[in-house]
Design an enzyme around this catalytic site. Structure first.
Site, PDB file in Angstrom:
ATOM      1  N   THR A 197      40.060  58.536  37.094  1.00  0.00           N
ATOM      2  CA  THR A 197      38.530  58.854  36.801  1.00  0.00           C
ATOM      3  C   THR A 197      37.870  58.251  37.931  1.00  0.00           C
ATOM      4  OG1 THR A 197      38.287  56.841  35.628  1.00  0.00           O
ATOM      5  CG2 THR A 197      39.265  58.648  34.532  1.00  0.00           C
ATOM      6  N   ILE A 251      43.077  49.324  38.297  1.00  0.00           N
ATOM      7  CA  ILE A 251      41.698  49.123  38.733  1.00  0.00           C
ATOM      8  C   ILE A 251      41.612  49.768  40.064  1.00  0.00           C
ATOM      9  CG2 ILE A 251      39.961  47.373  39.454  1.00  0.00           C
ATOM     10  CD1 ILE A 251      41.053  47.137  36.506  1.00  0.00           C
ATOM     11  N   LYS A 252      40.490  50.695  39.990  1.00  0.00           N
ATOM     12  CA  LYS A 252      39.946  51.564  41.451  1.00  0.00           C
ATOM     13  C   LYS A 252      39.021  50.782  42.000  1.00  0.00           C
ATOM     14  CE  LYS A 252      39.726  56.521  41.996  1.00  0.00           C
ATOM     15  NZ  LYS A 252      39.305  57.833  41.347  1.00  0.00           N
ATOM     16  N   VAL A 253      39.260  50.636  43.350  1.00  0.00           N
ATOM     17  CA  VAL A 253      38.293  49.949  44.224  1.00  0.00           C
ATOM     18  C   VAL A 253      38.083  50.729  45.549  1.00  0.00           C
ATOM     19  CG1 VAL A 253      38.940  47.421  43.198  1.00  0.00           C
ATOM     20  CG2 VAL A 253      39.808  48.500  45.595  1.00  0.00           C
TER      21      VAL A 253
END
Ligand code: E4P
Length: 217
Positions: free
Chosen positions: A27, A82-84
């Site tokens: 997402t 976790i998307k960074v």
């Protein structure tokens, strides 16, 4: 190659997951905004539907707040990744998460140099954006090729997650080059099934079968 769905639409995710072919979901803030859902609720629901990595993106721009956000997101479910973003602070946060064995997807990658830094920061996944590079007249697939080659040569463990996919050909090209994952918008995933000769062939088989007057059951 693993198949992730690039969507935050719960109904689409549910229906595609029933195929048994889905390995995860990605997402981003734009997809969450499009879904109209509360971010935390959406990630919670998706994590219950799909038994695989679910990327949830931080929205802070400084490393300390990214780390706080990421820790909150990672408590939603054990399959949250976790998307960074690929920024100095994003990679600082990535290094911090990877030291704590929290999985990270480094997003918005547009160059092989950026991908090297993400691997050094312990990213679980690097997300090179094929379509957005093609949109500006650059070569998105060439970037996948460069990153796969570099990671292989240096034995980096980071997986290449082909993102910003615009066509079935992008998926095929990424697969041929050895990308570990493709994150695919639902519409393109549906169109992967299609071929006019499949439809034509099936129609002919069914017509001939009808002529035999038989039934299997
Ligand atoms: C996935 O992780 C990315 O956010 C997504 O593939 C971006 O796709 P877009 O360029 O079509 O928005």
């Amino acid at each position: 190659m693993k198949i992730f769905i690039d969507s935050a639409d719960i109904n689409e995710i549910k229906s595609l997951n029933e195929t048994g072919l889905i390995d995860g979901v990605t997402t981003n803030p734009s997809l969450i905004a499009k879904s109209g859902l509360n971010f935390i609720d959406a990630i919670e629901q998706i994590c219950k539907i799909v038994d695989g990595p679910i990327s949830a993106e931080v929205t802070a721009t400084d490393a300390d707040t990214m780390i706080l956000e990421g820790k909150k997101l990672s408590k939603i479910a054990s399959n949250v990744v976790i998307k960074v973003p690929l920024t100095v602070d994003g990679l600082k946060a990535c290094k911090n998460f990877s030291n704590e064995n929290i999985k990270v997807n480094v997003t918005l990658c547009f160059s092989a140099g950026q991908a090297i830094l993400a691997a050094k920061a312990g990213a679980t996944y690097i997300s090179p954006f094929i379509g957005r590079l093609d949109d500006i007249g650059a070569d998105g697939i060439n970037l996948i090729s460069e990153i796969v080659d570099i990671y292989d040569l240096h034995d980096f463990k980071t997986e290449v997650l082909a993102a910003s996919i615009r066509s079935v050909q992008d998926i095929v090209d990424s697969a041929k080059l050895g990308a570990h994952v493709a994150t695919i918008p639902p519409k393109i995933l549906q169109s992967m099934y299609d071929h006019p000769l499949t439809d034509k062939g099936l129609n002919a088989f069914l017509k001939d079968w009808e002529k035999t007057g038989q039934s299997i059951l």
